[in-house]
Design an enzyme around this catalytic site. Sequence first.
Site, short mmCIF file in Angstrom:
data_model
loop_
_atom_site.label_atom_id
_atom_site.label_comp_id
_atom_site.label_asym_id
_atom_site.label_seq_id
_atom_site.Cartn_x
_atom_site.Cartn_y
_atom_site.Cartn_z
CB SER A 22 43.33 3.91 -4.80
OG SER A 22 44.91 4.24 -4.60
CG ASN A 109 51.90 14.00 -7.55
OD1 ASN A 109 51.36 13.35 -7.09
ND2 ASN A 109 51.91 15.43 -7.57
CB THR A 154 17.51 4.59 -45.39
OG1 THR A 154 16.23 4.61 -46.27
CG2 THR A 154 18.64 4.30 -46.43
CG HIS A 155 14.50 6.66 -42.68
ND1 HIS A 155 14.73 7.74 -41.77
CD2 HIS A 155 14.78 7.25 -43.98
CE1 HIS A 155 15.34 8.71 -42.43
NE2 HIS A 155 15.62 8.43 -43.74
CE LYS A 282 11.66 -15.53 -26.56
NZ LYS A 282 11.71 -14.68 -25.46
CG ASN A 284 15.67 -14.90 -25.55
OD1 ASN A 284 14.42 -14.89 -26.31
ND2 ASN A 284 15.45 -15.38 -24.24
CD GLU A 289 18.10 -9.41 -26.00
OE1 GLU A 289 18.31 -9.54 -24.90
OE2 GLU A 289 17.12 -9.55 -26.83
CE1 TYR A 316 47.42 12.59 -9.14
CE2 TYR A 316 47.21 13.46 -6.87
CZ TYR A 316 46.94 12.77 -7.80
OH TYR A 316 46.31 11.32 -7.64
CD GLN A 321 42.25 7.56 -4.87
OE1 GLN A 321 43.22 8.03 -4.42
NE2 GLN A 321 41.14 7.19 -4.19
CE LYS A 324 45.62 5.50 -10.18
NZ LYS A 324 45.12 6.80 -10.22
#
Length: 475
Positions: A22, A109, A154-155, A282, A284, A289, A316, A321, A324
Site C-alpha cells: 500500500s 493497527n 418546481t418540476h 461553442k 460550454n 458539467e 482489524y 486497507q 484510504k
Amino acid sequence: MALWGARFSGGPADAVFALSRSAHFDWRLAPYDIRSSLAHLSVLESSKLVTKNDAAAIRGALKELAAQVSTGTFVAESSDEDVHSALERGLTAKLGPIGSALRAGRSRNDQVTTDLRLFAIDHMLEVAHLVTELNSSILKKAGEYINDSAPGFTHIQHAQPVSFGHELAKHAHAFARDLDRINDWFKRSSVSSLGAGALAGSSLPLDPAHTAKNLGFESSFANSIDAVSDRDYVAEALFICATIGLHLSRIGEEWVLWASTEFAWAKVADEYSTGSSIMPQKKNPDMAELARGKSGRLIGNLVSVMTMLKGLPFAYNRDLQEDKEPLFDSIDTLLLVLPAITGMVATTDFDRAKMALAAPTGFSLATEIADYLVRKNVPFSSAHESAGKCVALCEKTSRQLHELTDAEFLSIHPSLDGGVRAVLTVAGALNSRTTAGGTAPTLVGDQIKNALNENQAQRKKIADKQKAFSEMMGA
C-alpha cells in the site's frame, strides 16, 4: 523494511506482496505517521521504556526524516510494504537497531487509524475552508440580484415569481448545513486510537490520554477493540463529501440550464468555459458539467467503503486497507471542484431583463388570485379551483391573467372583483411574500446579510482549528 516474518520460512510470493503493498498510496500519511511516532516516543521515554539518550536520537532522526519527506528527498521504495515500514527503514538507516524501538506498545493497527484520523481532520478542515469561500461567492452574487425578479420553478415549470437573489442564496443554506456536518464530524472523529495496540491494549505503561492530548485529539479511545476497527469517521467523511458533491451538482445543473440558448439567463465568464474542437462558436459551461459529473464519483467512494465495512468481524481485518484510496480521492476531488465552482459563480453575469420578462409567464401569478380570495374568507379549495378556472380561460383565449375582464373574473367567483388586478403584478407578488424565509426583497437582503455573518463566523472557527492543527504538526 519488513515489520513481521520471523515465524515464516520465507517471504511472500510476488503476487501476494503486490496485492498487499500500500506504500504507493498510503505514503501521503507519512507526515502524520511521523507526528504520531513523536507522540508515542514521548510516552515511551516518560515510562522509561526508551532511555533519554535513545529518545533524543530517535526524536532528532524523526524530525530529520520529516524534513526529508517534506522535500521529497526521502520516499517509499518498491520494496516497502507500506508507509510504516518505509519510515522505519529510514529510521534504522540513520540510527541502526534503536530505530525500531518505537514499535514497543504499538501495532500498525492503532498506528494507521491514528494517522488516517489526523489526515482526515487536516483535509476536512481544508474542504470546510473552501466551502466557506464558495458560500461567500454565492451570497455576494445573490446580493447583486435581490431586487431582480425571475420565475421560480418546481418540476422545471414556472411556479411563482421570486427574487433572483433569493434563488441564488438557497445554495448557501445547503452548504451551511455541510459545514455544520463537518463540525459535528470533528466531535466524533477527534478520538485517538494510539495505545490500543493490535486490539487488546498493552501491558506496557503507556498513557493513551497523554498521547491523545499531544496529538490535539479531544479524547482517547474507550474500547481498544473498537479503536482499531472503527472506520465510522471515514464513512461519515465520505458521506459529507458526497453530500457536498450533490450540492455542487445542483449548482451545476442550474448553471447548465441557465447558460443554454433557450434560457440565456447566465453569461459564464470565458475563463470558466471551454470550447469545441470542431464547432468554433461553442462556449460550454464545462465546470458546471464536471461538478455534476464528479458527484457520481463521490457517491461511489462512499458506497465502496460502506460495502467494505458491512459485516466485517472485529477487530482489524486487511479489508480495512481499502478505506484510504476512496477517502483520498473524495477529498482530492473536492479540492479540485470547489475552487472552480467558486470562481464560476463569482464571475457569472445574469440577464436581468430576460429574467424579469420571464417572471410572470406560465401563469406564475395564479396563486395570487387564490390568496386574494382567501383574504376574502373564501375556503382555499374554492379559491384554488377559481384560480385554475382563470388560467383555463386564459389558455383558451390566448391571454394573460391580468387581461381578463372584470365581468369574466366575477363570472368565475362572486368575490373575484376588479381589485384582484392589484395583486397580478410581479412586484406585488414578491413584496407580499413576507413570511420568515420568504422571497420579499426586503427580507432577502437581511437573509443574505445574516448568512454572510454566519459564514464569516464559520470561517474564523475553521481558521482557528487549522492554526491549532498546524501548530500541533509542527511541535
